[in-house]
Motif scaffolding. Structure first.
Motif, PDB file in Angstrom:
ATOM      1  N   ARG A 125       8.742  -7.787   5.702  1.00  0.00           N
ATOM      2  CA  ARG A 125       7.312  -7.971   6.005  1.00  0.00           C
ATOM      3  C   ARG A 125       6.756  -6.840   6.875  1.00  0.00           C
ATOM      4  N   ILE A 126       7.275  -5.648   6.667  1.00  0.00           N
ATOM      5  CA  ILE A 126       6.769  -4.449   7.333  1.00  0.00           C
ATOM      6  C   ILE A 126       5.822  -3.768   6.339  1.00  0.00           C
ATOM      7  N   PRO A 127       4.551  -3.586   6.678  1.00  0.00           N
ATOM      8  CA  PRO A 127       3.580  -3.078   5.705  1.00  0.00           C
ATOM      9  C   PRO A 127       3.635  -1.565   5.489  1.00  0.00           C
ATOM     10  N   GLU A 128       4.817  -1.039   5.286  1.00  0.00           N
ATOM     11  CA  GLU A 128       5.011   0.392   5.037  1.00  0.00           C
ATOM     12  C   GLU A 128       5.649   0.561   3.661  1.00  0.00           C
ATOM     13  N   MET A 181      -0.711   4.577  -3.215  1.00  0.00           N
ATOM     14  CA  MET A 181      -1.465   3.583  -2.463  1.00  0.00           C
ATOM     15  C   MET A 181      -0.519   2.662  -1.723  1.00  0.00           C
ATOM     16  N   ASN A 182      -0.856   2.397  -0.462  1.00  0.00           N
ATOM     17  CA  ASN A 182      -0.179   1.346   0.280  1.00  0.00           C
ATOM     18  C   ASN A 182      -0.976   0.080   0.009  1.00  0.00           C
ATOM     19  N   PRO A 183      -0.413  -0.835  -0.762  1.00  0.00           N
ATOM     20  CA  PRO A 183      -1.167  -2.020  -1.161  1.00  0.00           C
ATOM     21  C   PRO A 183      -1.439  -2.976   0.000  1.00  0.00           C
ATOM     22  N   LEU A 184      -0.708  -2.843   1.077  1.00  0.00           N
ATOM     23  CA  LEU A 184      -0.864  -3.776   2.193  1.00  0.00           C
ATOM     24  C   LEU A 184      -1.865  -3.298   3.229  1.00  0.00           C
TER      25      LEU A 184
END
Length: 146
Positions: free
Chosen positions: A96-99, A118-121
């Motif tokens: 659950r790390i948004p990287e 793209m970073n979707p988070l």
């Protein structure tokens, strides 16, 4: 070489693929392992399948190269090839790390023509053409260069 795919179409595919990743990020994950023991999630599988279908609509004649798919030797002779990473950062995703990132490139006779990431988070990303226009978005900023 001018691309037969527009940056707007590539951006739309990335944004739509990001919705799949965000849905799975919020859900309980089904995890399996590849032959090498590395994890693969339904998020990766669904995102990869979506990109394969949507990018094929944009350029039906293009071959496909993706870590999660079987490589086809025909791609070595192909005029156009999509290079795709449906979700880089699976371990971060599972923690659950948004990287994480979705990455797509288009190659014409072994030369990169355009790409997007793209970073979707975090909703950050960019698309661009080699020696051409580009666009970056996210973190409250949008930058375009024609």
């Amino acid at each position: 070489m001018e691309s037969p795919v527009s940056l707007a179409d590539l951006k739309e595919a990335l944004v739509m693929a990001s919705e799949i990743v965000r849905r799975w990020f919020a859900a309980q994950l089904a995890i399996s392992c590849r032959g090498d023991g590395s994890p693969v999630t339904r998020a990766v599988q669904e995102t990869g399948q979506f990109l394969r279908e949507s990018l094929a609509e944009l350029l039906p004649s293009a071959e496909w190269l993706c870590e999660q798919s079987e490589d086809r030797l025909e791609r070595l002779e192909a005029e156009w090839i999509w290079l795709v990473e449906p979700l880089d950062g699976t371990k971060e995703f599972l923690r659950r790390i948004p990287e994480v990132a979705i990455s797509v490139g288009l190659v014409h006779w072994n030369e990169v023509v355009l790409g997007g990431i793209m970073n979707p988070l975090t909703h950050e990303g960019g698309v661009g053409m080699v020696a051409g226009c580009h666009e970056f978005w996210g973190m409250g900023n949008t930058h375009r260069h024609a």
